[in-house]
Design an enzyme around this catalytic site. Structure first.
Site: not given
Ligand code: TRP
Ligand code: SF4
Length: 322
Positions: A114, A194, A197
């Site tokens: 992240k 994959k 969103k």
């Protein structure tokens, strides 16, 4: 014989799609009969990546809860709630944060990812504490099992260590939890990658039948198969891959032999998906028309959760002399 306790959550960072449905929710629905289950919307967790888009968290908080119910979670069988409705999670997070070494958090792979993905100049204290908050979620309910995807396993491992360390200092309060890995074939998206969103390749639970047909129409297939009788290669085709996840990939030989065309194949997939999604949409539309029902269900879910949380926190405070 009393049922084991199970807990899992999802962050309200977006609308839920077929990948979330087949990868997690469908399994949660089964598990609600086998366990005393707690399912929640992890809205505080969403702040770690969406702190300046809190109105979106507010929108998705409701959408995700709606998707939970639409998928078949039954408030009579399990507790469905929003994390921030049970303030005890924040208190336990704070207390656990005191005994959690920073070094453990720095080593978490999702933290490193992240940090790089978000191109953050500085990393917030909250992002680093993500797994501590997750630990609070789990230990609060003394969950025996936590169904999660592969990416969450390092968090779960850390949760166990945080729990053990707490027990060493203050006494045996928290049981050991174990992760339950849901094994399923990863859902491919419209482009064959994959379904996610962030890739813009998803079919959402709230898409209409028409939107689903339109999305399937744009799916990637074998670029060499232009006419029906061209021999195709199902191996590189997203339509085939999605049908395969559903055990519906019996067109393999017909595709290779040029006996079916992509249009026909896509029609089959769209039909199949619309059948799969029909009961989910029906429940979803019903809920959207009666927003007060969702409020009631979430309030009752938080009540159920708080009952357990209250007992755990009394134990924790007593052990810590607070
Ligand atoms: N981190 C989980 C995810 O992103 C969501 C989550 C938060 C969770 N708290 C949890 C999952 C506790 C299981 C148990 O998918
Ligand atoms: Fe894919 Fe079906 Fe076209 Fe074959 S016929 S390439 S499986 S869409």
């Amino acid at each position: 014989m009393s049922k084991g306790r199970l807990l899992s959550g999802m962050q309200p960072t977006g609308l839920l799609h077929l990948g979330n449905l087949e990868g997690a929710l469908a399994n949660w629905v089964k598990l609600q009969d086998e366990y005393e289950a707690f399912y929640f919307v992890a809205d505080w967790h969403a702040l770690t990546t969406m702190l300046d888009r809190t109105e979106l968290i507010a929108k998705y908080r409701r959408e995700v809860a709606t998707d939970f119910l639409a998928a078949g979670l039954d408030p009579e069988k399990c507790a469905i709630f929003v994390q921030s409705d049970v303030k005890e999670h924040a208190e336990l997070h704070l207390l656990l944060s005191m005994s959690t070494p920073v070094g453990w958090l720095e080593r978490v792979p999702t933290f490193k990812e992240k940090k790089e993905q978000l191109h953050l100049e500085t990393v917030s204290y909250g992002l680093m504490g993500y797994p501590v908050l997750m630990t609070a979620d789990i230990l609060m309910y003394k969950a025996d099992v936590v169904p999660v995807g592969q990416d969450q396993l390092p968090h779960l491992e850390l949760s166990r260590e945080i729990g053990r360390r707490f027990n060493n200092i203050y006494g045996e309060i928290f049981p050991d939890c174990k992760g339950m890995l849901t094994k399923y074939a990863a859902m491919p998206g419209l482009d064959g990658r994959k379904m996610s969103k962030s890739y813009g390749n998803a079919i959402y639970l709230c898409d209409s039948p028409e939107e689903t047909i339109e999305k399937v129409r744009t799916m990637f297939t074998d670029p060499l198969k232009i006419r029906k009788d061209d021999p195709g290669h199902p191996g590189g085709c997203a339509v085939y891959a999605m049908m395969d996840v559903y055990g519906q990939a019996d067109m393999h030989d017909d595709c290779e032999a040029g006996k079916i065309g992509c249009m026909q194949c896509k029609k089959r997939l769209a039909n199949f998906l619309n059948g799969r999604l029909a009961p989910i949409r029906e429940r979803r539309n019903e809920l959207v028309q009666h927003p007060e029902r969702l409020d009631e269900i979430l309030a009752a879910g938080a009540e159920k959760a708080r009952k357990v949380a209250k007992v755990t926190m009394e134990e924790v405070r007593e052990a810590m002399h607070f």
